[in-house]
Design a protein around this motif. Sequence first.
Motif, mmCIF file in Angstrom:
data_model
loop_
_atom_site.group_PDB
_atom_site.id
_atom_site.type_symbol
_atom_site.label_atom_id
_atom_site.label_comp_id
_atom_site.label_asym_id
_atom_site.label_seq_id
_atom_site.Cartn_x
_atom_site.Cartn_y
_atom_site.Cartn_z
ATOM 1 N N MET A 213 0.854 -1.161 0.000
ATOM 2 C CA MET A 213 0.000 0.000 0.000
ATOM 3 C C MET A 213 0.902 1.227 0.000
ATOM 4 S SD MET A 213 -2.809 1.005 2.923
ATOM 5 C CE MET A 213 -3.593 -0.537 2.758
ATOM 6 N N ASN A 214 0.608 2.141 -0.890
ATOM 7 C CA ASN A 214 1.465 3.329 -0.969
ATOM 8 C C ASN A 214 0.959 4.424 -0.024
ATOM 9 O OD1 ASN A 214 -0.618 4.693 -2.261
ATOM 10 N ND2 ASN A 214 0.159 4.230 -4.306
ATOM 11 N N ARG A 215 1.701 5.535 0.022
ATOM 12 C CA ARG A 215 1.400 6.595 0.969
ATOM 13 C C ARG A 215 0.029 7.223 0.698
ATOM 14 N NH1 ARG A 215 5.493 11.504 1.402
ATOM 15 N NH2 ARG A 215 5.096 11.374 -0.818
ATOM 16 N N ALA A 216 -0.329 7.421 -0.569
ATOM 17 C CA ALA A 216 -1.622 8.032 -0.897
ATOM 18 C C ALA A 216 -2.778 7.152 -0.418
ATOM 19 C CB ALA A 216 -1.723 8.277 -2.396
ATOM 20 N N GLU A 217 -2.648 5.871 -0.588
ATOM 21 C CA GLU A 217 -3.705 4.964 -0.129
ATOM 22 C C GLU A 217 -3.821 4.985 1.397
ATOM 23 O OE1 GLU A 217 -2.124 1.472 -1.968
ATOM 24 O OE2 GLU A 217 -3.548 1.569 -3.640
ATOM 25 N N ARG A 218 -2.681 5.019 2.081
ATOM 26 C CA ARG A 218 -2.715 5.085 3.547
ATOM 27 C C ARG A 218 -3.395 6.376 4.015
ATOM 28 N NH1 ARG A 218 2.586 3.221 3.069
ATOM 29 N NH2 ARG A 218 3.406 5.277 3.572
ATOM 30 N N ARG A 219 -3.055 7.513 3.390
ATOM 31 C CA ARG A 219 -3.674 8.792 3.774
ATOM 32 C C ARG A 219 -5.177 8.787 3.520
ATOM 33 N NH1 ARG A 219 0.760 13.226 1.684
ATOM 34 N NH2 ARG A 219 2.256 12.819 3.334
ATOM 35 N N ARG A 220 -5.594 8.216 2.409
ATOM 36 C CA ARG A 220 -7.013 8.126 2.085
ATOM 37 C C ARG A 220 -7.755 7.328 3.157
ATOM 38 N NH1 ARG A 220 -6.774 5.514 -2.621
ATOM 39 N NH2 ARG A 220 -5.796 7.326 -3.553
ATOM 40 N N LEU A 221 -7.169 6.214 3.570
ATOM 41 C CA LEU A 221 -7.795 5.398 4.610
ATOM 42 C C LEU A 221 -7.791 6.120 5.958
ATOM 43 C CD1 LEU A 221 -6.448 1.840 3.726
ATOM 44 C CD2 LEU A 221 -8.774 2.696 3.464
ATOM 45 N N GLU A 222 -6.742 6.870 6.270
ATOM 46 C CA GLU A 222 -6.692 7.623 7.518
ATOM 47 C C GLU A 222 -7.774 8.696 7.556
ATOM 48 O OE1 GLU A 222 -2.681 9.050 7.747
ATOM 49 O OE2 GLU A 222 -1.896 7.104 8.398
ATOM 50 N N GLN B 138 -10.619 8.431 6.220
ATOM 51 C CA GLN B 138 -11.874 7.710 6.442
ATOM 52 C C GLN B 138 -11.980 7.210 7.885
ATOM 53 O OE1 GLN B 138 -11.912 4.538 3.570
ATOM 54 N NE2 GLN B 138 -12.113 5.918 1.825
ATOM 55 N N GLY B 139 -10.944 7.456 8.684
ATOM 56 C CA GLY B 139 -10.981 7.081 10.084
ATOM 57 C C GLY B 139 -10.480 5.673 10.369
ATOM 58 N N LYS B 140 -9.926 5.054 9.405
ATOM 59 C CA LYS B 140 -9.418 3.695 9.593
ATOM 60 C C LYS B 140 -7.948 3.778 9.984
ATOM 61 C CE LYS B 140 -12.590 1.840 6.215
ATOM 62 N NZ LYS B 140 -12.765 1.209 4.937
ATOM 63 N N THR B 141 -7.571 2.938 10.926
ATOM 64 C CA THR B 141 -6.159 2.916 11.311
ATOM 65 C C THR B 141 -5.389 2.034 10.339
ATOM 66 O OG1 THR B 141 -6.534 1.066 12.810
ATOM 67 C CG2 THR B 141 -6.684 3.255 13.753
ATOM 68 N N VAL B 142 -4.268 2.547 9.953
ATOM 69 C CA VAL B 142 -3.455 1.846 8.970
ATOM 70 C C VAL B 142 -2.061 1.659 9.541
ATOM 71 C CG1 VAL B 142 -2.508 1.938 6.646
ATOM 72 C CG2 VAL B 142 -4.761 2.896 7.104
ATOM 73 N N GLN B 143 -1.603 0.437 9.508
ATOM 74 C CA GLN B 143 -0.237 0.175 9.941
ATOM 75 C C GLN B 143 0.640 0.019 8.716
ATOM 76 O OE1 GLN B 143 -0.244 -3.263 12.407
ATOM 77 N NE2 GLN B 143 -0.942 -2.154 14.217
#
Length: 106
Positions: free
Chosen positions: A1-10, A12-17
């Motif tokens: 998962m790249n940085r843009a995908e992680r930011r998008r999920l963050e 949305q309120g989802k925690t991403v490791q």
Amino acid sequence: MNRAERRRLEKQGKTVQKEAVLSMKASDLERIKNEAREEAVDTAMVLLLGIPVKVLHDKYGWGTKKRLPEFAEAVLDVYSDFSEGDMTLEEFRELIYTECGIKFQK
């Protein structure tokens, strides 16, 4: 998962490791591959030798004192000859068909 995908999920309120990035030397990778290959060969040999021995014992009544050990030794001898590269798998398949009348297909 790249940085843009992680930011998008963050957002949305989802925690991403973050996924851990592992680095290893080529020699370590080669060692791991060799160990896996050896384990696979060992497992295959137990099955490919054990199944015929069990069938010969259970179905045909071969004994454990003479015939089964001789059979196992003969199988290992043929495997050893084959693994030394004297013939290809296709040549061996044809030899089994001409000498034994059994054809193995994929």
